[in-house]
Design a protein around this motif. Sequence first.
Motif, PDB file in Angstrom:
ATOM      1  N   HIS A  36       1.005  -1.233  -0.155  1.00 27.64           N
ATOM      2  CA  HIS A  36       0.313  -0.220  -0.027  1.00 27.64           C
ATOM      3  C   HIS A  36       0.895   1.672   0.096  1.00 27.64           C
ATOM      4  CE1 HIS A  36       0.722  -1.011   4.079  1.00 27.64           C
ATOM      5  NE2 HIS A  36       0.314  -0.189   4.482  1.00 27.64           N
ATOM      6  N   LEU A  37       2.099   1.242  -0.162  1.00 30.70           N
ATOM      7  CA  LEU A  37       2.754   2.746  -0.075  1.00 30.70           C
ATOM      8  C   LEU A  37       2.664   2.933  -1.447  1.00 30.70           C
ATOM      9  CD1 LEU A  37       5.209   3.487   0.758  1.00 30.70           C
ATOM     10  CD2 LEU A  37       7.031   1.686  -0.450  1.00 30.70           C
ATOM     11  N   LEU A  38       2.378   4.616  -1.052  1.00 31.75           N
ATOM     12  CA  LEU A  38       1.909   5.364  -2.698  1.00 31.75           C
ATOM     13  C   LEU A  38       2.842   6.103  -2.332  1.00 31.75           C
ATOM     14  CD1 LEU A  38      -0.187   6.640  -3.755  1.00 31.75           C
ATOM     15  CD2 LEU A  38      -1.898   7.077  -2.122  1.00 31.75           C
ATOM     16  N   PHE A  39       2.933   6.533  -2.890  1.00 33.02           N
ATOM     17  CA  PHE A  39       4.049   8.412  -3.308  1.00 33.02           C
ATOM     18  C   PHE A  39       3.674   9.024  -4.831  1.00 33.02           C
ATOM     19  CE2 PHE A  39       7.319   9.865  -5.550  1.00 33.02           C
ATOM     20  CZ  PHE A  39       8.494  10.682  -5.561  1.00 33.02           C
ATOM     21  N   ILE A  40       3.116  10.351  -4.303  1.00 29.31           N
ATOM     22  CA  ILE A  40       2.803  11.268  -5.517  1.00 29.31           C
ATOM     23  C   ILE A  40       4.042  12.246  -5.698  1.00 29.31           C
ATOM     24  CG2 ILE A  40       1.464  12.680  -5.516  1.00 29.31           C
ATOM     25  CD1 ILE A  40      -1.023  11.195  -3.796  1.00 29.31           C
ATOM     26  N   GLY A  41       3.950  12.535  -6.040  1.00 30.30           N
ATOM     27  CA  GLY A  41       5.349  13.481  -6.812  1.00 30.30           C
ATOM     28  C   GLY A  41       4.408  14.968  -7.770  1.00 30.30           C
ATOM     29  N   THR A  42       5.327  15.745  -7.980  1.00 34.04           N
ATOM     30  CA  THR A  42       5.633  17.066  -8.430  1.00 34.04           C
ATOM     31  C   THR A  42       4.567  17.077  -9.937  1.00 34.04           C
ATOM     32  OG1 THR A  42       7.419  17.598  -9.434  1.00 34.04           O
ATOM     33  CG2 THR A  42       6.645  18.610  -7.357  1.00 34.04           C
ATOM     34  N   GLY A  43       5.022  15.756 -10.692  1.00 32.98           N
ATOM     35  CA  GLY A  43       4.572  15.678 -12.124  1.00 32.98           C
ATOM     36  C   GLY A  43       3.451  15.521 -12.374  1.00 32.98           C
ATOM     37  N   THR A 107       4.541  16.201   2.338  1.00 27.79           N
ATOM     38  CA  THR A 107       3.621  15.329   3.265  1.00 27.79           C
ATOM     39  C   THR A 107       4.109  14.321   3.595  1.00 27.79           C
ATOM     40  OG1 THR A 107       2.034  16.927   3.189  1.00 27.79           O
ATOM     41  CG2 THR A 107       1.603  14.947   3.796  1.00 27.79           C
ATOM     42  N   LEU A 108       4.186  13.678   4.620  1.00 25.60           N
ATOM     43  CA  LEU A 108       4.691  12.438   4.586  1.00 25.60           C
ATOM     44  C   LEU A 108       4.393  11.621   6.290  1.00 25.60           C
ATOM     45  CD1 LEU A 108       8.442  12.520   5.506  1.00 25.60           C
ATOM     46  CD2 LEU A 108       6.882  11.912   3.423  1.00 25.60           C
ATOM     47  N   ILE A 109       3.101  10.383   5.237  1.00 26.25           N
ATOM     48  CA  ILE A 109       2.326   9.766   6.248  1.00 26.25           C
ATOM     49  C   ILE A 109       3.202   8.182   7.076  1.00 26.25           C
ATOM     50  CG2 ILE A 109       0.091   8.287   6.991  1.00 26.25           C
ATOM     51  CD1 ILE A 109      -1.115  10.629   4.159  1.00 26.25           C
ATOM     52  N   PHE A 110       2.853   7.995   8.336  1.00 26.53           N
ATOM     53  CA  PHE A 110       3.345   7.020   9.063  1.00 26.53           C
ATOM     54  C   PHE A 110       2.514   5.645   9.897  1.00 26.53           C
ATOM     55  CE2 PHE A 110       6.875  10.652   8.563  1.00 26.53           C
ATOM     56  CZ  PHE A 110       7.906   9.959   8.152  1.00 26.53           C
ATOM     57  N   ALA A 111       3.932   4.958   9.823  1.00 25.08           N
ATOM     58  CA  ALA A 111       3.292   3.984  10.488  1.00 25.08           C
ATOM     59  C   ALA A 111       3.378   2.922  11.670  1.00 25.08           C
ATOM     60  CB  ALA A 111       2.576   2.479   9.515  1.00 25.08           C
ATOM     61  N   LEU A 112       3.321   2.716  12.437  1.00 27.70           N
ATOM     62  CA  LEU A 112       4.235   2.491  13.865  1.00 27.70           C
ATOM     63  C   LEU A 112       4.307  -0.239  12.824  1.00 27.70           C
ATOM     64  CD1 LEU A 112       5.629   3.078  15.931  1.00 27.70           C
ATOM     65  CD2 LEU A 112       4.050   2.538  16.960  1.00 27.70           C
ATOM     66  N   GLU A 113       5.522   0.155  12.411  1.00 30.13           N
ATOM     67  CA  GLU A 113       5.854  -1.246  12.133  1.00 30.13           C
ATOM     68  C   GLU A 113       6.751  -1.988  12.512  1.00 30.13           C
ATOM     69  OE1 GLU A 113       6.889  -1.811   8.023  1.00 30.13           O
ATOM     70  OE2 GLU A 113       4.362  -0.438   7.085  1.00 30.13           O
ATOM     71  N   ASP A 114       6.515  -2.921  13.443  1.00 38.82           N
ATOM     72  CA  ASP A 114       7.139  -3.646  14.268  1.00 38.82           C
ATOM     73  C   ASP A 114       8.049  -2.390  15.370  1.00 38.82           C
ATOM     74  OD1 ASP A 114       7.000  -5.747  13.394  1.00 38.82           O
ATOM     75  OD2 ASP A 114       7.402  -5.818  11.152  1.00 38.82           O
ATOM     76  N   GLY A 115       7.994  -1.473  15.852  1.00 40.79           N
ATOM     77  CA  GLY A 115       8.307  -0.572  16.531  1.00 40.79           C
ATOM     78  C   GLY A 115       8.679   0.254  16.390  1.00 40.79           C
ATOM     79  N   ALA A 116       8.552   0.580  14.186  1.00 37.24           N
ATOM     80  CA  ALA A 116       9.736   1.775  13.947  1.00 37.24           C
ATOM     81  C   ALA A 116       8.573   2.523  12.885  1.00 37.24           C
ATOM     82  CB  ALA A 116      10.731   1.259  12.938  1.00 37.24           C
ATOM     83  N   ILE A 119       7.569   5.315   6.509  1.00 36.40           N
ATOM     84  CA  ILE A 119       6.518   5.998   5.468  1.00 36.40           C
ATOM     85  C   ILE A 119       5.573   5.203   5.154  1.00 36.40           C
ATOM     86  CG2 ILE A 119       6.952   7.848   3.475  1.00 36.40           C
ATOM     87  CD1 ILE A 119       9.249   8.722   5.007  1.00 36.40           C
ATOM     88  N   VAL A 120       4.229   5.619   4.468  1.00 35.37           N
ATOM     89  CA  VAL A 120       3.622   4.838   3.756  1.00 35.37           C
ATOM     90  C   VAL A 120       2.846   5.243   2.601  1.00 35.37           C
ATOM     91  CG1 VAL A 120       2.963   2.882   5.603  1.00 35.37           C
ATOM     92  CG2 VAL A 120       1.654   4.885   5.209  1.00 35.37           C
ATOM     93  N   HIS A 121       2.989   6.704   3.032  1.00 36.66           N
ATOM     94  CA  HIS A 121       2.261   8.029   2.215  1.00 36.66           C
ATOM     95  C   HIS A 121       3.765   8.714   1.817  1.00 36.66           C
ATOM     96  CE1 HIS A 121      -1.167   9.852   0.019  1.00 36.66           C
ATOM     97  NE2 HIS A 121      -0.139  10.892  -0.190  1.00 36.66           N
ATOM     98  N   ARG A 122       3.602   9.483   0.830  1.00 32.63           N
ATOM     99  CA  ARG A 122       4.688  10.548   0.468  1.00 32.63           C
ATOM    100  C   ARG A 122       3.955  11.502  -1.099  1.00 32.63           C
ATOM    101  NH1 ARG A 122       7.340  12.840  -3.932  1.00 32.63           N
ATOM    102  NH2 ARG A 122       8.781  14.317  -2.988  1.00 32.63           N
ATOM    103  N   HIS A 123       4.004  12.499  -0.773  1.00 36.11           N
ATOM    104  CA  HIS A 123       3.371  13.405  -1.627  1.00 36.11           C
ATOM    105  C   HIS A 123       3.803  15.147  -1.564  1.00 36.11           C
ATOM    106  CE1 HIS A 123      -0.550  15.676  -2.605  1.00 36.11           C
ATOM    107  NE2 HIS A 123       0.402  16.183  -3.344  1.00 36.11           N
TER     108      HIS A 123
END
Length: 322
Positions: A36-43, A107-116, A119-123
């Motif tokens: 579900h990792l999502l990457f949104i750039g400027t293009g 903008t970065l959205i994070f999820a806690l995975e195994d205590g760390a 990044i799951v979403h970058r815009h």
Amino acid sequence: MTRPSPELLAVARRWIEAIPGRRENELRNLMTEQAHLLFIGTGEDELWTGSAVREGVAEFFGVIPPFLRHQETFAEAFENGDTGWACMTHEVILADQPDRLFKPRTTLIFALEDGAWKIVHRHGSVPLPNRDFTGTEQTAIADLVAAAKQGFALDQRDGFASVMFTDIVNSSRLASVMGDRLWSSEMAKHFAALRRIIENAGGQFVKSMGDGTMSSFPSPEQSLRAAQAILRDGDGADGPAISLRIGIHTGDVVQTDEDFFGSVVNKAARITTLADRGEIRVSDATRAALAPGEDFTFADRTVVPLKGLDGDHVIFRLEWRE
């Protein structure tokens, strides 16, 4: 409960700074391996998802010309349970366009995975004036924000700091054995020695609290060196055997003339309670905020809950014996 997260902010800064620093492993490793990792750039067509994003992110940023300037102008981060987010803006000048100033937003959205945190979403975006986009000046929010700020004043300051707590192990038993007069004398000597070490390291001795102390430092490097010096000084000291434990956390604090407040202070205090006799425990945010090339040794990575704070937290033991 949503709350400011200096720990997440440190992770976000680490990822952003890996772009001009060409640190490929950090760019990849701080992103989730989930589909579900999502990457949104400027293009126009830069919207991608899946594992290919993680594998290609270093090459994506690697073709950017060298940075002549990369300066943070705004940053904040929040967390709520296992989810968090960060927003940052920068001023950037690139080597191939030295006369142009870009102001990218991330903008970065994070999820806690195994205590760390991962990044799951970058815009990312490079702003375009509203007049160029819609043909109008959209000022309603700006006007309301400006009006709200008028007349607002408070005798406090926000700033980045490393907060350190020290605590004497088994102090009640020691005080009982020594008696009030000797214990009071030893505490005065103890606090004076700590103040000297803290101030020599560039820190501020904020206050003593019973048998413990709180201090602050402009950088994590200074706090770690002070903590090591405190334990080394006590290790070879004459007189009654006083064993300390130390905890350190780093992030944005609220400061008045006489004290420090906020979640960073609370977390540093909680971390201290997890340290054993003669140990220095530090947050992952402190370790991540260290300048490149600093020679500190960390061990015993642990993921723990902290009383009164949401989620799990990553802490390390800082080695101090030479």
